[in-house]
Design a protein around this motif. Structure first.
Motif, PDB file in Angstrom:
ATOM      1  N   GLY A 271       0.743  -1.544  -0.175  1.00 31.45           N
ATOM      2  CA  GLY A 271       0.403  -0.538   0.341  1.00 31.45           C
ATOM      3  C   GLY A 271       1.047   1.359  -0.008  1.00 31.45           C
ATOM      4  O   GLY A 271       1.736   1.073  -0.105  1.00 31.45           O
ATOM      5  N   PRO A 272       0.047   2.641   0.725  1.00 35.09           N
ATOM      6  CA  PRO A 272       1.269   3.603   0.049  1.00 35.09           C
ATOM      7  C   PRO A 272       1.823   3.413   1.158  1.00 35.09           C
ATOM      8  O   PRO A 272       1.866   3.030   2.606  1.00 35.09           O
ATOM      9  CB  PRO A 272      -0.185   4.602  -0.008  1.00 35.09           C
ATOM     10  N   ALA A 273       2.610   4.835   0.960  1.00 36.60           N
ATOM     11  CA  ALA A 273       3.688   4.920   2.699  1.00 36.60           C
ATOM     12  C   ALA A 273       3.177   6.299   3.426  1.00 36.60           C
ATOM     13  O   ALA A 273       1.710   6.729   2.836  1.00 36.60           O
ATOM     14  CB  ALA A 273       5.315   5.394   2.005  1.00 36.60           C
ATOM     15  N   PRO A 274       2.761   5.891   4.355  1.00 34.60           N
ATOM     16  CA  PRO A 274       2.085   6.142   5.683  1.00 34.60           C
ATOM     17  C   PRO A 274       2.769   7.844   5.197  1.00 34.60           C
ATOM     18  O   PRO A 274       3.508   8.541   5.460  1.00 34.60           O
ATOM     19  CB  PRO A 274       2.841   5.499   6.730  1.00 34.60           C
ATOM     20  N   ALA A 275       1.814   9.041   5.668  1.00 37.64           N
ATOM     21  CA  ALA A 275       1.837  10.084   5.951  1.00 37.64           C
ATOM     22  C   ALA A 275       3.028  10.348   7.256  1.00 37.64           C
ATOM     23  O   ALA A 275       3.064  10.053   8.197  1.00 37.64           O
ATOM     24  CB  ALA A 275       0.423  10.979   6.459  1.00 37.64           C
ATOM     25  N   PRO A 276       3.496  11.510   6.700  1.00 39.92           N
ATOM     26  CA  PRO A 276       4.374  12.030   8.039  1.00 39.92           C
ATOM     27  C   PRO A 276       3.923  12.227   9.172  1.00 39.92           C
ATOM     28  O   PRO A 276       2.558  13.352   9.273  1.00 39.92           O
ATOM     29  CB  PRO A 276       5.297  13.092   7.414  1.00 39.92           C
ATOM     30  N   PRO A 277       3.958  12.276   9.752  1.00 36.09           N
ATOM     31  CA  PRO A 277       3.722  12.836  11.657  1.00 36.09           C
ATOM     32  C   PRO A 277       2.809  13.992  11.588  1.00 36.09           C
ATOM     33  O   PRO A 277       4.199  14.999  10.868  1.00 36.09           O
ATOM     34  CB  PRO A 277       4.185  12.460  12.438  1.00 36.09           C
ATOM     35  N   THR A 278       2.574  14.959  12.386  1.00 33.39           N
ATOM     36  CA  THR A 278       1.798  16.035  11.946  1.00 33.39           C
ATOM     37  C   THR A 278       2.651  16.475  13.071  1.00 33.39           C
ATOM     38  O   THR A 278       2.142  16.274  14.082  1.00 33.39           O
ATOM     39  CB  THR A 278       0.231  16.608  11.698  1.00 33.39           C
ATOM     40  N   VAL A 279       3.339  17.768  13.112  1.00 37.55           N
ATOM     41  CA  VAL A 279       3.544  18.374  14.366  1.00 37.55           C
ATOM     42  C   VAL A 279       2.938  19.671  14.015  1.00 37.55           C
ATOM     43  O   VAL A 279       2.481  20.261  13.637  1.00 37.55           O
ATOM     44  CB  VAL A 279       4.883  19.079  13.852  1.00 37.55           C
ATOM     45  N   THR A 280       2.526  19.691  15.577  1.00 35.72           N
ATOM     46  CA  THR A 280       1.666  20.941  16.030  1.00 35.72           C
ATOM     47  C   THR A 280       2.364  21.388  17.160  1.00 35.72           C
ATOM     48  O   THR A 280       3.733  21.370  17.482  1.00 35.72           O
ATOM     49  CB  THR A 280       0.997  20.504  16.667  1.00 35.72           C
ATOM     50  N   ALA A 281       1.884  22.984  17.259  1.00 32.66           N
ATOM     51  CA  ALA A 281       2.696  24.115  18.048  1.00 32.66           C
ATOM     52  C   ALA A 281       2.530  23.190  19.471  1.00 32.66           C
ATOM     53  O   ALA A 281       1.408  23.045  20.011  1.00 32.66           O
ATOM     54  CB  ALA A 281       2.224  25.353  17.806  1.00 32.66           C
ATOM     55  N   CYS A 282       3.297  23.732  19.987  1.00 35.21           N
ATOM     56  CA  CYS A 282       3.796  24.203  21.664  1.00 35.21           C
ATOM     57  C   CYS A 282       2.812  24.855  22.444  1.00 35.21           C
ATOM     58  O   CYS A 282       1.948  26.206  21.672  1.00 35.21           O
ATOM     59  CB  CYS A 282       4.676  24.272  22.068  1.00 35.21           C
ATOM     60  N   GLN A 283       1.386  24.364  23.200  1.00 39.83           N
ATOM     61  CA  GLN A 283       0.239  25.382  23.299  1.00 39.83           C
ATOM     62  C   GLN A 283       0.618  25.160  25.392  1.00 39.83           C
ATOM     63  O   GLN A 283       0.791  24.231  26.001  1.00 39.83           O
ATOM     64  CB  GLN A 283      -1.283  24.719  23.837  1.00 39.83           C
ATOM     65  N   ALA A 284       1.477  26.264  26.113  1.00 38.53           N
ATOM     66  CA  ALA A 284       2.208  26.379  26.792  1.00 38.53           C
ATOM     67  C   ALA A 284       0.539  25.847  27.815  1.00 38.53           C
ATOM     68  O   ALA A 284       1.119  25.546  29.720  1.00 38.53           O
ATOM     69  CB  ALA A 284       3.010  26.879  28.087  1.00 38.53           C
ATOM     70  N   GLU A 285      -0.340  26.488  27.856  1.00 40.06           N
ATOM     71  CA  GLU A 285      -1.150  26.653  28.479  1.00 40.06           C
ATOM     72  C   GLU A 285      -2.035  25.683  29.511  1.00 40.06           C
ATOM     73  O   GLU A 285      -1.957  25.087  30.818  1.00 40.06           O
ATOM     74  CB  GLU A 285      -2.363  27.499  28.470  1.00 40.06           C
ATOM     75  N   PRO A 286      -1.771  24.549  29.016  1.00 41.64           N
ATOM     76  CA  PRO A 286      -2.484  23.168  29.929  1.00 41.64           C
ATOM     77  C   PRO A 286      -1.301  22.027  30.608  1.00 41.64           C
ATOM     78  O   PRO A 286      -1.692  21.824  31.473  1.00 41.64           O
ATOM     79  CB  PRO A 286      -2.910  22.516  28.202  1.00 41.64           C
ATOM     80  N   ALA A 287      -0.068  22.867  30.298  1.00 40.60           N
ATOM     81  CA  ALA A 287       0.942  22.756  31.077  1.00 40.60           C
ATOM     82  C   ALA A 287       1.200  23.634  32.281  1.00 40.60           C
ATOM     83  O   ALA A 287       2.500  22.421  33.330  1.00 40.60           O
ATOM     84  CB  ALA A 287       2.282  22.582  30.578  1.00 40.60           C
ATOM     85  N   GLN A 288       0.696  24.701  32.296  1.00 47.13           N
ATOM     86  CA  GLN A 288       1.025  24.495  33.619  1.00 47.13           C
ATOM     87  C   GLN A 288       0.378  24.660  35.495  1.00 47.13           C
ATOM     88  O   GLN A 288       1.433  25.317  36.271  1.00 47.13           O
ATOM     89  CB  GLN A 288      -0.458  26.823  33.907  1.00 47.13           C
ATOM     90  N   SER A 289      -0.236  23.527  35.154  1.00 46.38           N
ATOM     91  CA  SER A 289      -0.202  23.206  36.035  1.00 46.38           C
ATOM     92  C   SER A 289       0.993  22.509  36.856  1.00 46.38           C
ATOM     93  O   SER A 289       0.843  21.788  38.329  1.00 46.38           O
ATOM     94  CB  SER A 289      -1.152  21.438  36.575  1.00 46.38           C
TER      95      SER A 289
END
Length: 106
Positions: free
Chosen positions: A31-49
């Motif tokens: 089958g076709p080659a797998p798509a490259p992983p999607t790179v998302t930007a970091c979101q600091a707010e959820p990590a403030q804990s």
């Protein structure tokens, strides 16, 4: 019949080489080659804990996952760090006792 001059022969060879480079490769078996992983930007707010916690490996990893960052680094007082901006990296600024003071992306 006309004789090819060395220049024409060289031009034909070059054209054949270029054409050979332009051919598409078939997809891999299965089958076709797998798509490259999607790179998302970091979101600091959820990590403030994690602010106030000691920056152990598990706390840093928890913060990285919450932020959706590809990587994380702990920045200690006076530590020399690279200044390039990386939108997929989480930075944890800590004090001398390794307590997280600030969580930010970059």
């Amino acid at each position: 019949m006309k004789t090819l001059r060395p220049f024409h022969l060289l031009a034909l060879l070059a054209a054949g080489t270029v054409a050979g480079c332009a051919t598409a490769l078939p997809p891999p078996a299965g089958g076709p080659a797998p798509a490259p992983p999607t790179v998302t930007a970091c979101q600091a707010e959820p990590a403030q804990s994690v602010v106030g916690q000691v920056a152990t490996a598990s706390v840093v990893e928890e913060a990285r996952q919450r932020a959706g960052a590809r990587s994380a680094r702990v920045l200690r007082p006076g530590q020399v760090v690279t200044m390039e901006f990386d939108a997929t990296r989480l930075n944890l600024d800590v004090d001398g006792a390794s307590r997280v003071l600030r969580v930010r992306c970059g």
